[in-house]
Design a protein around this motif. Structure first.
Motif, mmCIF file in Angstrom:
data_model
loop_
_atom_site.group_PDB
_atom_site.id
_atom_site.type_symbol
_atom_site.label_atom_id
_atom_site.label_comp_id
_atom_site.label_asym_id
_atom_site.label_seq_id
_atom_site.Cartn_x
_atom_site.Cartn_y
_atom_site.Cartn_z
ATOM 1 N N LYS A 1 66.951 14.598 30.693
ATOM 2 C CA LYS A 1 66.195 13.891 29.791
ATOM 3 C C LYS A 1 67.093 12.610 29.254
ATOM 4 O O LYS A 1 66.931 11.460 29.017
ATOM 5 C CB LYS A 1 65.691 14.745 28.465
ATOM 6 C CG LYS A 1 64.520 15.362 28.799
ATOM 7 C CD LYS A 1 63.858 15.799 27.537
ATOM 8 C CE LYS A 1 64.512 16.832 26.962
ATOM 9 N NZ LYS A 1 63.651 17.497 25.567
ATOM 10 N N ARG B 1 67.373 8.621 30.116
ATOM 11 C CA ARG B 1 67.021 7.476 29.037
ATOM 12 C C ARG B 1 68.205 6.465 29.008
ATOM 13 O O ARG B 1 67.908 5.452 28.738
ATOM 14 C CB ARG B 1 67.084 8.227 27.670
ATOM 15 C CG ARG B 1 65.863 9.091 27.498
ATOM 16 C CD ARG B 1 65.802 9.672 26.291
ATOM 17 N NE ARG B 1 64.646 10.622 25.773
ATOM 18 C CZ ARG B 1 64.424 11.386 24.704
ATOM 19 N NH1 ARG B 1 65.518 11.400 23.940
ATOM 20 N NH2 ARG B 1 63.235 11.976 24.681
ATOM 21 N N ARG B 2 69.208 6.978 29.422
ATOM 22 C CA ARG B 2 70.449 5.991 29.335
ATOM 23 C C ARG B 2 70.348 4.881 30.623
ATOM 24 O O ARG B 2 70.726 3.969 30.625
ATOM 25 C CB ARG B 2 71.941 6.654 29.306
ATOM 26 C CG ARG B 2 71.837 7.261 27.939
ATOM 27 C CD ARG B 2 73.326 8.125 27.889
ATOM 28 N NE ARG B 2 73.697 8.504 26.561
ATOM 29 C CZ ARG B 2 74.167 8.022 25.588
ATOM 30 N NH1 ARG B 2 74.715 6.755 25.703
ATOM 31 N NH2 ARG B 2 74.455 8.656 24.321
ATOM 32 N N LEU C 1 67.509 4.209 32.276
ATOM 33 C CA LEU C 1 66.128 3.650 32.450
ATOM 34 C C LEU C 1 66.244 2.166 32.011
ATOM 35 O O LEU C 1 65.570 1.542 32.875
ATOM 36 C CB LEU C 1 65.132 4.360 31.022
ATOM 37 C CG LEU C 1 63.797 3.929 31.357
ATOM 38 C CD1 LEU C 1 63.257 4.083 32.760
ATOM 39 C CD2 LEU C 1 62.987 4.413 30.105
ATOM 40 N N SER D 1 57.724 4.462 29.615
ATOM 41 C CA SER D 1 58.314 4.824 28.193
ATOM 42 C C SER D 1 57.646 6.085 27.585
ATOM 43 O O SER D 1 58.367 6.741 26.722
ATOM 44 C CB SER D 1 57.997 3.604 27.251
ATOM 45 O OG SER D 1 56.574 3.550 27.183
ATOM 46 N N GLN E 1 59.311 12.266 26.304
ATOM 47 C CA GLN E 1 59.112 12.175 24.575
ATOM 48 C C GLN E 1 59.452 13.430 24.375
ATOM 49 O O GLN E 1 59.144 14.401 24.576
ATOM 50 C CB GLN E 1 57.694 11.606 24.301
ATOM 51 C CG GLN E 1 57.647 10.236 24.807
ATOM 52 C CD GLN E 1 58.404 9.150 24.199
ATOM 53 O OE1 GLN E 1 58.531 9.206 23.011
ATOM 54 N NE2 GLN E 1 59.111 8.406 25.138
ATOM 55 N N ASP F 1 65.459 15.754 21.634
ATOM 56 C CA ASP F 1 66.541 15.915 22.704
ATOM 57 C C ASP F 1 67.939 16.381 22.200
ATOM 58 O O ASP F 1 68.694 15.639 21.425
ATOM 59 C CB ASP F 1 66.776 14.304 23.254
ATOM 60 C CG ASP F 1 67.597 14.534 24.635
ATOM 61 O OD1 ASP F 1 68.440 15.263 24.527
ATOM 62 O OD2 ASP F 1 67.611 13.553 25.423
ATOM 63 N N THR G 1 71.022 14.296 22.991
ATOM 64 C CA THR G 1 71.308 13.275 22.542
ATOM 65 C C THR G 1 71.695 13.004 21.040
ATOM 66 O O THR G 1 72.491 12.534 20.315
ATOM 67 C CB THR G 1 69.859 12.307 22.570
ATOM 68 O OG1 THR G 1 69.497 12.177 23.994
ATOM 69 C CG2 THR G 1 70.139 10.788 21.998
#
Length: 322
Positions: free
Chosen positions: A276, A280-281, A283, A309, A313, A316, A319
């Protein structure tokens, strides 16, 4: 950490992929369709697919041969636009990837209602039919408790039977009995953990998850310590595809057991959080790469939908620690 450090960790992952003695191009292309193509209308010009995968050393001949095989195997279908051809997932192929996507992009593991889902084989099956059934249920996460009993803690039995029918096994359904079972926990009887031990090889899967984390953790660490523009767009796309491809292959082996049935310190949790956070980094820059290079046969550049997007969700943990 510098941009050079990011490039080095990414270079090492890409080189490791390129140096494989045998690249499973079909599985990778299915991952590309599911992760990158579906959110942009579900189709792509073959020439564009060849160009996108070229940096991974998948040459034109290999991509063409693999795509033709995927058409034959009912994963892909075609639509001609003049002298060019678009490829897209078939309804069956899209269904299979969407089933996997519910696991791939899930925010967290599902809760358990403490009921076991059983598929009992009633009557005789030919050896070929039994193997076909075993493999189909394996890819749905079922464990083989015995030659006539398959088990899962949370599968939707109606969806499982629909999937068997869609995969050409409608003739077997009258010989299968779906059941729900609850452990009444009587005296010295076996425990739910004993079912897990009998039906699945978690030790092998745990090792695979540990290897996954070891492979991608250096890239995430490097990106966390670099500037936001620390990765170029093409590299971000390539690593994102390999990340989802590798994670998808692990999940195909994972019965998605609830927390209460897993060993303590289960490495699958760390793998999911890593996937995850890294996804995200990657994307933003990877989507900008697709904005310019994912083409249709008519020359159009289809925009991404909100589907991208919506992935991963939820909370995380990795993160939060960054």
């Amino acid at each position: 950490m510098t941009k050079d450090s990011v490039e080095q960790t990414i270079h090492e992952r890409l080189e490791s992929f390129r140096q494989q003695s045998r690249i499973k191009a079909g599985s990778l292309i299915v991952s590309v369709f599911g992760d990158a193509v579906l959110p942009r209308g579900g189709r792509i010009w073959l020439g564009s697919l060849i160009n996108l995968l070229g940096p991974l050393d998948l040459n034109e001949r290999l991509v063409r041969t693999t795509v033709f095989r995927l058409v034959k195997d009912d994963w892909l279908t075609t639509q001609t636009q003049g002298r060019r051809t678009d490829y897209m997932l078939t309804a069956s192929g899209q269904r299979r990837f969407e089933e996997a996507a519910r696991q791939i992009y899930a925010a967290e593991a599902p809760l358990w209602d403490r009921r076991w889902r059983l598929v009992m084989v009633l009557g005789e099956l030919a050896s070929r039919e039994r193997e076909q059934l075993r493999r189909a249920l394996y890819w749905q996460g079922f464990g083989e408790f015995s030659p006539t009993c398959f088990v899962h803690p949370g599968a939707d039995l109606e969806s499982s039977f629909d999937a068997l029918g869609a995969d050409g096994m409608s003739g077997l359904l009258p010989k299968l009995m779906p059941l729900l079972a609850v452990n009444p926990r009587l005296g010295q009887s076996a425990h739910d953990a004993d079912i897990v031990q009998s039906a699945w090889n978690l030790e092998s899967l745990a090792g695979a998850y540990t290897d996954f984390v070891a492979c991608y953790q250096p890239i995430l660490d490097a990106l966390r310590q670099s500037a936001p523009e620390g990765v170029d767009e093409q590299s971000a796309f390539l690593v994102r595809m390999l990340l989802i491809h590798d994670f998808r292959r692990l999940l195909l082996r994972d019965p998605e057991l609830p927390e209460v049935l897993l060993p303590s310190g289960w490495p699958g949790h760390a793998a999911r959080q890593l996937c995850k956070a890294l996804y995200r980094r990657l994307l933003g820059p990877s989507e900008r790469h697709l904005d310019r290079h994912l083409l249709l046969a008519n020359g159009e550049l289809p925009p991404a939908s909100s589907l991208v997007s919506e992935r991963f969700q939820g909370q995380d943990a990795l993160t939060e620690l960054a």
